[in-house]
Design a protein around this motif. Structure first.
Motif, PDB file in Angstrom:
ATOM      1  N   ALA A   1     -12.288   5.878 -11.033  1.00 48.34           N
ATOM      2  CA  ALA A   1     -12.563   6.762  -9.898  1.00 48.34           C
ATOM      3  C   ALA A   1     -13.616   6.136  -8.991  1.00 48.34           C
ATOM      4  CB  ALA A   1     -13.033   8.124 -10.397  1.00 48.34           C
ATOM      5  N   PHE A   2     -14.675   5.530  -9.615  1.00 47.60           N
ATOM      6  CA  PHE A   2     -15.713   4.851  -8.815  1.00 47.60           C
ATOM      7  C   PHE A   2     -15.101   3.735  -7.990  1.00 47.60           C
ATOM      8  CE2 PHE A   2     -19.424   5.934 -11.844  1.00 47.60           C
ATOM      9  CZ  PHE A   2     -19.648   7.102 -11.152  1.00 47.60           C
ATOM     10  N   LEU A   3     -14.242   2.953  -8.671  1.00 48.85           N
ATOM     11  CA  LEU A   3     -13.630   1.799  -8.004  1.00 48.85           C
ATOM     12  C   LEU A   3     -12.782   2.265  -6.817  1.00 48.85           C
ATOM     13  CD1 LEU A   3     -13.353  -1.258  -8.285  1.00 48.85           C
ATOM     14  CD2 LEU A   3     -11.224  -0.866  -9.511  1.00 48.85           C
ATOM     15  N   ALA A   4     -11.971   3.324  -7.081  1.00 51.70           N
ATOM     16  CA  ALA A   4     -11.114   3.827  -6.000  1.00 51.70           C
ATOM     17  C   ALA A   4     -11.988   4.328  -4.851  1.00 51.70           C
ATOM     18  CB  ALA A   4     -10.213   4.932  -6.522  1.00 51.70           C
ATOM     19  N   GLY A   5     -13.100   5.048  -5.208  1.00 54.30           N
ATOM     20  CA  GLY A   5     -14.015   5.553  -4.176  1.00 54.30           C
ATOM     21  C   GLY A   5     -14.629   4.407  -3.413  1.00 54.30           C
ATOM     22  N   ALA A   6     -15.085   3.378  -4.158  1.00 51.85           N
ATOM     23  CA  ALA A   6     -15.718   2.216  -3.490  1.00 51.85           C
ATOM     24  C   ALA A   6     -14.705   1.516  -2.596  1.00 51.85           C
ATOM     25  CB  ALA A   6     -16.262   1.254  -4.544  1.00 51.85           C
ATOM     26  N   GLN A   7     -13.457   1.414  -3.070  1.00 49.60           N
ATOM     27  CA  GLN A   7     -12.425   0.746  -2.262  1.00 49.60           C
ATOM     28  C   GLN A   7     -12.168   1.537  -0.983  1.00 49.60           C
ATOM     29  OE1 GLN A   7      -8.869  -0.515  -4.226  1.00 49.60           O
ATOM     30  NE2 GLN A   7      -9.975  -2.002  -5.449  1.00 49.60           N
ATOM     31  N   ARG A   8     -12.167   2.904  -1.145  1.00 47.04           N
ATOM     32  CA  ARG A   8     -11.916   3.733   0.037  1.00 47.04           C
ATOM     33  C   ARG A   8     -13.053   3.567   1.054  1.00 47.04           C
ATOM     34  NH1 ARG A   8     -10.393   7.752  -2.984  1.00 47.04           N
ATOM     35  NH2 ARG A   8     -12.413   8.773  -2.859  1.00 47.04           N
ATOM     36  N   LEU A   9     -14.302   3.624   0.519  1.00 49.94           N
ATOM     37  CA  LEU A   9     -15.452   3.540   1.423  1.00 49.94           C
ATOM     38  C   LEU A   9     -15.542   2.179   2.105  1.00 49.94           C
ATOM     39  CD1 LEU A   9     -18.186   5.346  -0.667  1.00 49.94           C
ATOM     40  CD2 LEU A   9     -17.200   6.080   1.494  1.00 49.94           C
ATOM     41  N   SER A  10     -15.257   1.121   1.327  1.00 53.52           N
ATOM     42  CA  SER A  10     -15.398  -0.229   1.913  1.00 53.52           C
ATOM     43  C   SER A  10     -14.107  -0.688   2.574  1.00 53.52           C
ATOM     44  CB  SER A  10     -15.791  -1.228   0.825  1.00 53.52           C
ATOM     45  OG  SER A  10     -14.741  -1.329  -0.114  1.00 53.52           O
ATOM     46  N   ARG A  11     -13.098   0.175   2.557  1.00 54.76           N
ATOM     47  CA  ARG A  11     -11.787  -0.157   3.142  1.00 54.76           C
ATOM     48  C   ARG A  11     -11.269  -1.478   2.607  1.00 54.76           C
ATOM     49  NH1 ARG A  11     -10.273   2.963   7.271  1.00 54.76           N
ATOM     50  NH2 ARG A  11     -11.750   4.498   7.968  1.00 54.76           N
ATOM     51  N   THR A  12     -11.438  -1.641   1.305  1.00 56.26           N
ATOM     52  CA  THR A  12     -10.964  -2.867   0.667  1.00 56.26           C
ATOM     53  C   THR A  12     -10.070  -2.511  -0.516  1.00 56.26           C
ATOM     54  OG1 THR A  12     -12.957  -4.030   1.286  1.00 56.26           O
ATOM     55  CG2 THR A  12     -11.708  -4.987  -0.516  1.00 56.26           C
ATOM     56  N   GLY A  13      -8.874  -3.026  -0.516  1.00 58.55           N
ATOM     57  CA  GLY A  13      -7.956  -2.791  -1.625  1.00 58.55           C
ATOM     58  C   GLY A  13      -7.818  -4.062  -2.441  1.00 58.55           C
ATOM     59  N   SER A  14      -7.367  -3.915  -3.682  1.00 56.02           N
ATOM     60  CA  SER A  14      -7.191  -5.116  -4.506  1.00 56.02           C
ATOM     61  C   SER A  14      -5.713  -5.268  -4.856  1.00 56.02           C
ATOM     62  CB  SER A  14      -8.036  -5.020  -5.767  1.00 56.02           C
ATOM     63  OG  SER A  14      -7.817  -3.782  -6.387  1.00 56.02           O
ATOM     64  N   PHE A  15      -5.309  -6.497  -5.142  1.00 59.46           N
ATOM     65  CA  PHE A  15      -3.920  -6.729  -5.537  1.00 59.46           C
ATOM     66  C   PHE A  15      -3.853  -7.943  -6.437  1.00 59.46           C
ATOM     67  CE2 PHE A  15      -4.643  -9.175  -1.712  1.00 59.46           C
ATOM     68  CZ  PHE A  15      -4.091 -10.404  -2.026  1.00 59.46           C
ATOM     69  N   GLY A  16      -2.734  -8.038  -7.146  1.00 63.93           N
ATOM     70  CA  GLY A  16      -2.509  -9.199  -8.001  1.00 63.93           C
ATOM     71  C   GLY A  16      -1.092  -9.700  -7.763  1.00 63.93           C
ATOM     72  N   ILE A  17      -0.903 -11.014  -7.819  1.00 60.96           N
ATOM     73  CA  ILE A  17       0.443 -11.589  -7.651  1.00 60.96           C
ATOM     74  C   ILE A  17       0.683 -12.557  -8.799  1.00 60.96           C
ATOM     75  CG2 ILE A  17       1.938 -13.007  -6.186  1.00 60.96           C
ATOM     76  CD1 ILE A  17       0.421 -12.022  -3.774  1.00 60.96           C
ATOM     77  N   ARG A  18       1.794 -12.327  -9.515  1.00 65.49           N
ATOM     78  CA  ARG A  18       2.108 -13.223 -10.627  1.00 65.49           C
ATOM     79  C   ARG A  18       2.916 -14.408 -10.108  1.00 65.49           C
ATOM     80  NH1 ARG A  18       4.936  -9.926 -15.060  1.00 65.49           N
ATOM     81  NH2 ARG A  18       6.761 -10.597 -13.899  1.00 65.49           N
ATOM     82  N   VAL A  19       2.598 -15.578 -10.627  1.00 65.12           N
ATOM     83  CA  VAL A  19       3.297 -16.808 -10.221  1.00 65.12           C
ATOM     84  C   VAL A  19       4.178 -17.239 -11.394  1.00 65.12           C
ATOM     85  CG1 VAL A  19       2.954 -19.205  -9.521  1.00 65.12           C
ATOM     86  CG2 VAL A  19       1.359 -17.444  -8.740  1.00 65.12           C
ATOM     87  N   PRO A  20       5.432 -17.660 -11.222  1.00 65.44           N
ATOM     88  CA  PRO A  20       6.053 -17.943  -9.929  1.00 65.44           C
ATOM     89  C   PRO A  20       6.957 -16.827  -9.424  1.00 65.44           C
ATOM     90  CG  PRO A  20       7.342 -18.941 -11.677  1.00 65.44           C
ATOM     91  CD  PRO A  20       6.236 -18.189 -12.351  1.00 65.44           C
ATOM     92  N   ASP A  21       7.115 -15.699 -10.180  1.00 71.25           N
ATOM     93  CA  ASP A  21       8.127 -14.727  -9.731  1.00 71.25           C
ATOM     94  C   ASP A  21       7.642 -13.814  -8.611  1.00 71.25           C
ATOM     95  OD1 ASP A  21       6.385 -13.166 -11.050  1.00 71.25           O
ATOM     96  OD2 ASP A  21       7.737 -12.514 -12.639  1.00 71.25           O
ATOM     97  N   GLY A  22       6.334 -13.826  -8.323  1.00 72.58           N
ATOM     98  CA  GLY A  22       5.810 -13.051  -7.200  1.00 72.58           C
ATOM     99  C   GLY A  22       5.692 -11.560  -7.484  1.00 72.58           C
ATOM    100  N   ALA A  23       5.786 -11.152  -8.777  1.00 74.53           N
ATOM    101  CA  ALA A  23       5.636  -9.726  -9.100  1.00 74.53           C
ATOM    102  C   ALA A  23       4.233  -9.301  -8.684  1.00 74.53           C
ATOM    103  CB  ALA A  23       5.840  -9.504 -10.587  1.00 74.53           C
ATOM    104  N   MET A  24       4.164  -8.115  -8.049  1.00 71.86           N
ATOM    105  CA  MET A  24       2.883  -7.707  -7.453  1.00 71.86           C
ATOM    106  C   MET A  24       2.375  -6.401  -8.021  1.00 71.86           C
ATOM    107  SD  MET A  24       2.732  -7.909  -3.344  1.00 71.86           S
ATOM    108  CE  MET A  24       1.084  -7.715  -2.726  1.00 71.86           C
ATOM    109  N   VAL A  25       1.066  -6.249  -8.074  1.00 72.61           N
ATOM    110  CA  VAL A  25       0.446  -4.936  -8.324  1.00 72.61           C
ATOM    111  C   VAL A  25      -0.579  -4.751  -7.214  1.00 72.61           C
ATOM    112  CG1 VAL A  25       0.715  -4.802 -10.822  1.00 72.61           C
ATOM    113  CG2 VAL A  25      -1.231  -6.033  -9.886  1.00 72.61           C
TER     114      VAL A  25
END
Ligand code: ADP
Length: 489
Positions: free
Chosen positions: A121-145
């Motif tokens: 919840a803190f992380l989501a709140g911090a992401q909302r406040l700082s307008r920064t989202g996180s993501f991950g990309i797996r190589v080589p198939d490009g699966a994303m989160v």
């Protein structure tokens, strides 16, 4: 410690069950270890009652077992029932211990889960406040989160499944090649990603984002990217507004500078006009002869055409300086700019006793810049130099261009009084002026123009006099791999 819900109905059933076991154990003559059934009570109670009651319940079951024995057999030791009672007490003790262990483990798990939820919840709140989202990309198939905030920034609902096509679908068409190239590099696990681009959302909104991603490798050497996307729209818009006000300020300063140069401007326009009049008069004379000299008359007409073109050029140049246009960065020859500026300021130079030395580096590479703005800087530096030398005898003005270390360098050196130590640090501050009628805006505006061109401006004392100079990066053709295609992957 996490709080458990109370379960009054289950608690009542458990108490009844305990009482029933006691009654059967104490008042019936069954040949079995009935008290072992307390184990069931303990097991059923473990999810219902908190841990602190488990020990008490185990102890109570043990005491009830002993109590039932006393009720049934008095204080005599009857070998077989006593054995059964001891087995039951041992079973109760072991079960109590196991239940306590399990409850402890469960409580720990619950605590961890709660801590995890809180930090999420803190992380989501911090992401909302700082307008920064996180993501991950797996190589080589490009699966994303991606995190909820990342989905929101890319223009999707928080629970939308992430994929690269979706990212590209909301990327502004002009920026797609850039983003495709970054995604291709990600899939090839080619180092650090740092891309600023724009999104075009379905409602037509333009959003500016900055994406950073770093490759990491797991124990098996598999590559995966972890990245952050920041919505920098507010910052970019503020920068654009600041840029617009700098441009407006530079324009206002240019117009006022043209006012100061009115005499030079009039002189520049006057020269071709004088040539036109002289040629026209000569033409009339050649044609007015008894034997008209057509060849000479034609030469005079050619002279008129040339002088008119020159007048046209002068007017265009002056108008360009006065016009307010958004800066247009093109490849520029600084040598030509110096020569043009000398021509424009010719009268200012002529009416002072000074020796002008112009030393232009042969083959100077072009820089990217706005012609008008850079000429404004040069005019400003030259006019400051001339004003610094006003009233002094034997003046000298040096205009030089040079190239080194990937930079083109322009310097204006005068033989004026130089820069006082105390003033050195303040020259580029707005409103700093040592002139009676000075505004103190010329150098700060030059400084911001040069900074917007990715260069640097400097001033130093070079006795006798001072040198003001600026550096601009040499323009290099973009390497081939940056001229990407739109196709992805
Ligand atoms: P202004 O010309 O209105 O004073 P500028 O920002 O152009 O504003 O210049 C600020 C100050 O820098 C000047 O007042 C002067 O003191 C100093 N300066 C600028 N050019 C020179 C020069 N060539 N030699 C000595 N001092 C200079």
């Amino acid at each position: 410690m996490p709080r458990r819900r109370t379960h009054p109905v289950q608690s009542a059933i458990l108490l009844l069950l305990t009482a029933a076991i006691f009654v059967v154990d104490a008042f019936t003559r069954l040949d079995t270890a009935i008290a072992v059934m307390y184990v069931v009570v303990l097991l059923l109670a473990s999810p219902v009652w908190p841990r602190r009651y488990t020990f008490a319940l185990g102890a109570a079951c043990g005491l009830l077992t002993m109590g039932a024995y006393v009720v049934a057999h008095g204080l005599h030791v009857a070998p077989s029932p006593a054995g059964r009672a001891l087995v039951s007490i041992a079973a109760i003790a072991i079960t109590t211990w196991l239940v306590l262990q399990r409850q402890q483990a469960t409580d720990r798990l619950r605590q961890r889960e709660q801590a995890l939820r809180r930090s999420q919840a803190f992380l989501a709140g911090a992401q909302r406040l700082s307008r920064t989202g996180s993501f991950g990309i797996r190589v080589p198939d490009g699966a994303m989160v991606w995190s909820e905030e990342a989905a929101r920034i890319f223009g999707y609902a928080g629970d939308a499944a992430p994929d690269m096509e979706r990212v590209l679908a909301h990327t502004l068409p002009e920026d797609r090649a850039l983003v495709s190239a970054a995604l291709r590099r990600t899939l090839a696990c080619e180092g650090h990603i740092d891309v600023a681009h724009r999104l075009l959302l379905p409602d037509g909104t333009i959003r500016h984002v900055h994406v950073l991603a770093e490759a990491s490798y797991d124990a098996d050497g598999r590559c995966e990217y972890l990245g952050a996307v920041t919505d920098v729209t507010a910052r970019v818009e503020a920068e654009q507004e600041l840029h617009a006000s700098h441009v407006q300020l530079a324009h206002a300063a240019r117009v006022s500078m043209l006012g100061e140069l009115a005499a030079s401007v009039a002189h520049e326009v006057n020269q071709p006009l004088t040539a036109i009049v002289a040629n026209a008069q000569a033409g009339r004379r050649w044609l007015g002869r008894a034997q008209p000299d057509i060849a000479e008359a034609l030469a005079a007409l050619d002279g008129i055409v040339q002088a008119s073109e020159r007048a046209g050029q002068v007017v265009r140049r002056i108008r360009a300086l006065a016009r307010r246009t958004e800066p247009e960065h093109v490849a520029l020859d600084l040598n030509a700019l110096v020569q043009d500026t000398v021509e424009l300021l010719q009268r200012e130079l002529d009416r002072r006793p000074l020796a002008l030395h112009v030393e232009l580096a042969p083959g100077l590479a072009p820089v990217m810049g706005d012609r008008i703005e850079l000429q404004q800087v040069l005019i400003n530096l030259v006019m400051n130099a001339l004003q610094a030398m006003d009233g002094l005898p034997d003046n000298r003005l040096d205009l030089r261009t040079r190239q080194d270390d990937g930079m083109a360098h322009v310097s204006v050196r005068d033989s004026g009084p130089g820069i006082a130590d105390a003033d050195g640090a303040r020259l580029f501050e707005p409103f700093f002026s040592t002139k009676a009628d000075g505004m103190g805006l010329g150098l700060p505006i030059c400084c911001s123009i040069i900074a917007r061109h990715g260069g640097r401006i400097a001033a130093r004392s070079t006795p006798p006099g001072s040198t003001f100079s600026f550096d601009l990066p040499i323009h290099q053709e973009a390497p081939l791999h940056e001229q990407q295609s739109d196709a992805f992957p």
